[in-house]
Design an enzyme around this catalytic site. Structure first.
Site, PDB file in Angstrom:
ATOM      1  N   GLU A 177       0.467  -1.186   0.658  1.00  0.00           N
ATOM      2  CA  GLU A 177      -0.091  -0.350   0.353  1.00  0.00           C
ATOM      3  C   GLU A 177       0.992   0.990  -0.185  1.00  0.00           C
ATOM      4  O   GLU A 177       0.675   2.129   0.989  1.00  0.00           O
ATOM      5  CB  GLU A 177      -0.942   0.009   0.887  1.00  0.00           C
ATOM      6  CG  GLU A 177      -2.454  -1.126   1.480  1.00  0.00           C
ATOM      7  CD  GLU A 177      -3.129  -1.282   2.179  1.00  0.00           C
ATOM      8  OE1 GLU A 177      -4.245  -1.760   1.735  1.00  0.00           O
ATOM      9  OE2 GLU A 177      -2.400  -1.244   3.228  1.00  0.00           O
ATOM     10  N   GLU A 210      -4.561 -10.652   0.576  1.00  0.00           N
ATOM     11  CA  GLU A 210      -5.484  -9.693   2.222  1.00  0.00           C
ATOM     12  C   GLU A 210      -6.370  -9.750   1.756  1.00  0.00           C
ATOM     13  O   GLU A 210      -7.497  -9.671   0.761  1.00  0.00           O
ATOM     14  CB  GLU A 210      -5.008  -8.533   2.403  1.00  0.00           C
ATOM     15  CG  GLU A 210      -3.991  -8.728   2.921  1.00  0.00           C
ATOM     16  CD  GLU A 210      -4.015  -5.979   3.159  1.00  0.00           C
ATOM     17  OE1 GLU A 210      -5.047  -6.570   3.585  1.00  0.00           O
ATOM     18  OE2 GLU A 210      -2.509  -6.157   3.790  1.00  0.00           O
TER      19      GLU A 210
END
Length: 960
Positions: free
Chosen positions: A413, A483
């Site tokens: 991220e 994830e």
């Protein structure tokens, strides 16, 4: 040395100065080392320039300083406070600048060299992890400074060492330019939190080396080459290998996989040093659009793992790391993503030894820049590229000799940009034996894997079918969910539905559940603390508690469910057909390490058992295995075959008979309870008697069954919203918890319309509805009895425009007391519509207290599924159909109001000692705390329903 304060390096975007180039992490056979952990002197200042540098000089008197433990975080040792944010920086975003209010910890350690420390050679001072920025002195000489909190840094110190009285001084700043690269959804915990070690480096010793150990699955041979900075020889006795460094040799070997982690012991010997090697032969490649190891596609059944201990934070010892690995292996987990930084190096040794696939992730995340549309993101700013390259190099060089590491991850991220491209190019040039991963670049420009987070089941299926569109390169790549299934609080739901997709489409190569452990901090008043409990100005609450383990490392129901969902052996079939189908779902191992057994059970009780001969099926193979005849003399009733696969022998990670997989095959159906309506309602002095029960004549409320008082029995549709019900604020889909509150389902009102005592039944008509709303549920309670037992049939019809699913649908009531609970149905743990795979039908017992699941933030929990009957508090309750059963020592409203488990006080403000829910339906769980909500088939829709319960008095179960 001048006594001044220098802070310019704190805001310098460079990785630091003075440190040696990165190298492989290893333990020498010959070179001595001195661990420098233990008690250090410590002084905390509020700002980076509050103190001068005189403390680093020999002879400085730090006698009035505090003492702290290193490795450790000073904020967990009584100096300052921890702070948690998910992605928002807890300081103004003005890169590379950081606040003047910058907690700074000065650390001092005085040490002497141990007896026998060699006189010759050099020495290296190694720091394995310091958050976030450090400046280092030895005996008054400044060695340098560094950033990169979860990365090793070494300094040459041989010329500075003295036999005794060495003064090691370290100044650590909580904030630095490096903090902009470490916004990783975790507690901000400054300190020297990994090992500090003094290493002797002998003349002619090994400095860096690279073990290349590939495997050819066609020939069954491995090729070994060890490149070493210092020339030497490589020996592997079990393989008869004795070759110079840099020279390849090919020999027959057993390959290394996560299922069969074969390691060969070897030695790298130079003129001055011997270094032990643990060599695993394996080849990782991108072939036919798939991730393959040793020529076979792999299916990742993984978890994301932050390093965590509830008292020590990220300062983990070897025993804790080993406990993590053993728990993973025992729960069928085969892969770890080291979110979002390289772990302690010893953890990777354990992954090599016990067998886990590893995605090793760079210490990089700039997630907070999403708040400003990624403007000024360091990853796309050339000034920061040297820091990014340094972080990647320190990861790769440290961990390059671990066979468990099969993929390098560029970070997490951090947006996209030139810095990531440069990093990917450097990694590929340095190491061609592994693949490169990064989730944030959905064009896959710099990666070998198409990776996503929290994609819905529907989208994952489209990707599996290659119907997702996007760049041609991306569509040709394998897909993983790096994830998914956010394990926050009660949940995650939908794991089995994801796994079915993974197994149905070869492009889908599995995923990594977020995440391994709740990051609750042990707290004397709160039990476990989360964001906001330390007075943080900015925080993200309990979003830090989103793991498959509770903070004390007890498995949550989510981990038990995950173990069942990803079990490597499938046991299926029709119990009435006399056979069971066994399928090997391993990628590499056959079933020779497992022993199979059967148990024949009637009404939840074992009748007979025995071993079940199953062939040593190869990966992907299935076989129909004949079951024995139904045991002679078996009683009538609901029957199941339960087949288990257990370890035939003790392994490094579990004892013999450890259950790896199991399945249940129904043989005969359950007989539903029947109560003939023969007893007549009998009016008395303000009461109505019916069989063993007494009712209030005016309200129709049940007062007692036999000698058991019953309080406030009524329809219940509310549950204390789970973290997944409440969802994340940024979710686009409806979040059920807020919708339910908006509708007023937490404040339902019950209007009595009629009490009718008929010939054979007592009927109570009501309307259940939220205040301020026009919709409601027309509800009828019909009571009948045969004189000994009492049957309640509940009929509900929704009125109005119900567009929102119900949280639950059933009845609740209070009992004066109850301790031990026995039930026949799903267990032993909690289960909900989309978390029920691990619920096995049997007879179980528990105390009321043990029925509770200790989520860090209290919420709906503890329901047992498919309950045929339950006994507690002097009552037996049978269901038609089977039901969800919950019992607790507080009301749902009290559970809903609690912020921590310590807020729950048994019996507080309640007319009953135990509150019982018997539910006809429950809404699904999903993982909408950071993912999709429950699939539509798990929605509890408001529609006409009818369900029954049969009550009868029994001797109250006792403990002991």
């Amino acid at each position: 040395m001048s006594a001044h304060t220098r802070t310019d390096y704190v805001e310098d975007v460079s990785p630091g100065s003075g440190a040696l180039p990165p190298r492989a992490w290893y333990a020498s056979s010959d070179a001595v080392s001195l661990p420098l952990g233990g008690s250090w002197r410590f002084r905390l200042s509020d700002t980076a320039d509050a103190q001068d540098d005189s403390f680093a000089a020999p002879g400085y008197d730090a006698g009035d300083w505090a003492e702290i433990q290193v490795p450790g975080h000073w904020v967990l040792q009584g100096h300052g406070s921890p702070a948690y944010t998910n992605h928002r920086y807890p300081f103004p975003v003005d890169p590379p600048r950081v606040p003047t209010e910058n907690p700074t910890g000065d650390h001092l350690r005085v040490f002497g060299l141990p007896a026998g420390w060699p006189a010759g050679g050099d020495a290296v001072l190694r720091f394995d992890g310091v958050e976030s920025c450090a400046r280092v002195w030895l005996n008054g000489t400044e060695l340098g400074e560094f950033k990169g909190s979860r990365l090793p840094h070494e300094f040459a110190v041989g010329a500075l060492l003295r036999p005794s009285g060495n003064v090691l001084a370290v100044r650590v700043h909580q904030w630095s330019a490096g903090s902009y690269l470490e916004d990783q959804d975790q507690w901000w915990l400054p300190g020297v939190f990994r090992d500090v070690t003094l290493l002797h480096r002998p003349a002619g010793g090994v400095r860096d080396f690279f073990v290349h150990a590939s495997y050819d699955h066609v020939s069954g041979t491995g090729t070994l080459r060890v490149d070493s900075e210092v020339a030497g020889r490589v020996t592997v006795p079990d393989l008869g290998v004795d070759v110079p460094t840099g020279e390849p040799v090919t020999v027959p070997v057993e390959p290394w996989t996560a299922e069969t982690p074969r390691l060969y012991d070897g030695v790298l010997a130079t003129e001055g040093e011997r270094v032990p090697l643990r060599i695993g032969f394996r080849t990782v490649e991108l072939s036919d659009g798939l991730i393959k190891v040793n020529g076979r596609p792999v299916l990742f059944k993984g978890v994301n793992r932050h390093e965590w201990h509830p008292e020590k934070g990220r300062a983990l010892d070897l025993a804790t790391m080993r406990e993590d690995v053993l728990l993973m292996k025992r729960h069928n987990v085969n892969a770890v993503r080291t979110s979002h930084y390289p772990p302690h190096p010893a953890f990777l040794d354990l992954c090599d030894e016990y067998g886990l696939w590893v995605i090793d992730e760079c210490d990089l995340e700039t997630h907070g820049f999403t708040e400003q549309g990624w403007r000024d993101n360091p990853v796309d700013d050339d000034r920061w590229t040297p820091a990014l390259l340094d972080r990647a190099a320190r990861m790769v060089e440290r961990d390059k000799n671990h066979p468990s590491v099969v993929i390098w991850s560029l970070g997490n991220e951090a947006g996209t940009g030139r810095g990531l491209t440069a990093t990917a190019e450097w990694i590929r040039a340095r190491d061609t034996s592994r693949l490169v991963h990064y989730e944030g670049d959905h064009t896959c420009r710099d990666t070998d894997v198409y990776s996503r987070m929290y994609a819905s089941h529907a989208e994952v299926e489209r990707i599996g079918r290659r119907l997702d569109g996007g760049p041609l390169k991306r569509r040709a790549l394998p897909f993983i969910l790096c994830e998914y299934a956010h394990a926050m609080g009660n949940g995650p739901g939908g794991l089995a539905d994801y796994q079915r997709l993974f197994e149905a489409h070869e492009r889908l190569q599995g995923g990594f559940v977020w995440e391994w452990i709740d990051h609750g901090i042990a707290h004397p008043e709160l039990g476990y603390a989360y964001g906001g409990d330390f007075g943080e100005e900015l925080h993200d609450g309990n979003f830090v508690c989103d793991g498959l383990l509770f903070p004390d490392r007890r498995p949550s129901p989510g981990l038990v469910e995950y173990k069942k969902v990803i079990e490597p052996v499938a046991v299926t079939g029709d119990g009435t057909a006399g056979t069971v189908r066994v399928t090997n779902k391993y990628d590499f191992a056959d079933l020779s390490a497992l022993a199979f057994s059967w148990t024949y059970e009637v009404e939840g009780e074992p009748v007979d058992s025995g071993s079940l001969p199953v062939p040593a099926l190869a990966p992907g193979e299935s076989a129909e295995v004949k079951l024995p005849a139904v045991p002679a003399g078996a009683p009538a009733g609901e029957a199941y075959w339960t087949v288990r696969a257990v370890l035939a022998c003790e392994t490094a990670w579990a004892p013999r008979d450890h259950v790896v997989a199991w399945g249940q095959l129904p043989v005969s159906a359950r007989r539903t309870p029947y109560v003939a309506a023969t007893a007549r309602p009998a009016p008395g002095d303000g009461v109505i008697s019916l069989g063993p029960a007494v009712f209030d004549a005016r309200t129709g409320a049940l007062r007692a069954i036999g000698a058991v008082p019953v309080t406030d029995l009524r329809l219940d549709v509310w549950r204390a919203p789970t973290d997944n019900d409440d969802g994340a604020a940024w979710q686009g889909d409806p979040r059920y918890g807020p919708l339910w509150r908006r509708l007023g389902l937490h404040r339902m009102r019950h209007r009595l319309d009629a009490v009718e005592a008929g010939e054979d039944a007592l009927t109570v008509r009501t309307r259940v509805a939220p205040a301020a709303r026009e919709l409601g549920l027309s509800t009828v309670y019909r009571w009948t009895s045969d004189g000994d037992r009492l049957r309640l049939t509940v009929s509900t019809v929704p009125e109005g425009d119900w567009t929102v699913p119900l949280p639950r649908l059933g009845i609740r009531f209070g009992l004066a007391t109850a301790d031990l609970v026995r039930w026949y149905g799903g267990g032993p743990g909690e289960a909900y519509p989309d978390t029920r795979t691990a619920a096995r039908i049997a007879r179980w017992q528990s105390t009321v207290d043990e029925l509770q699941t200790p989520y860090v933030r209290p919420q709906e929990n503890g329901a047992r599924i498919d309950v045929r009957w339950a006994e507690l508090g002097g009552l037996r309750v049978e269901g038609d159909p089977a039901y969800w059963f919950t019992a607790r020592r507080w009301t749902t409203e009290q559970l809903d109001a609690a912020a921590h488990r310590t807020d729950l006080v048994p019996g507080s403000g309640s007319a009953a000692g135990v509150w019982v829910n018997l539910d006809h339906g429950q809404h699904g769980i999903g993982s909408q705390s950071c993912g999709p909500g429950p699939l539509p088939r798990y929605h509890l829709r408001a529609e006409p329903a009818e369900f029954s319960f049969v009550f009868s008095p029994v001797s109250a179960p006792r403990t002991g």
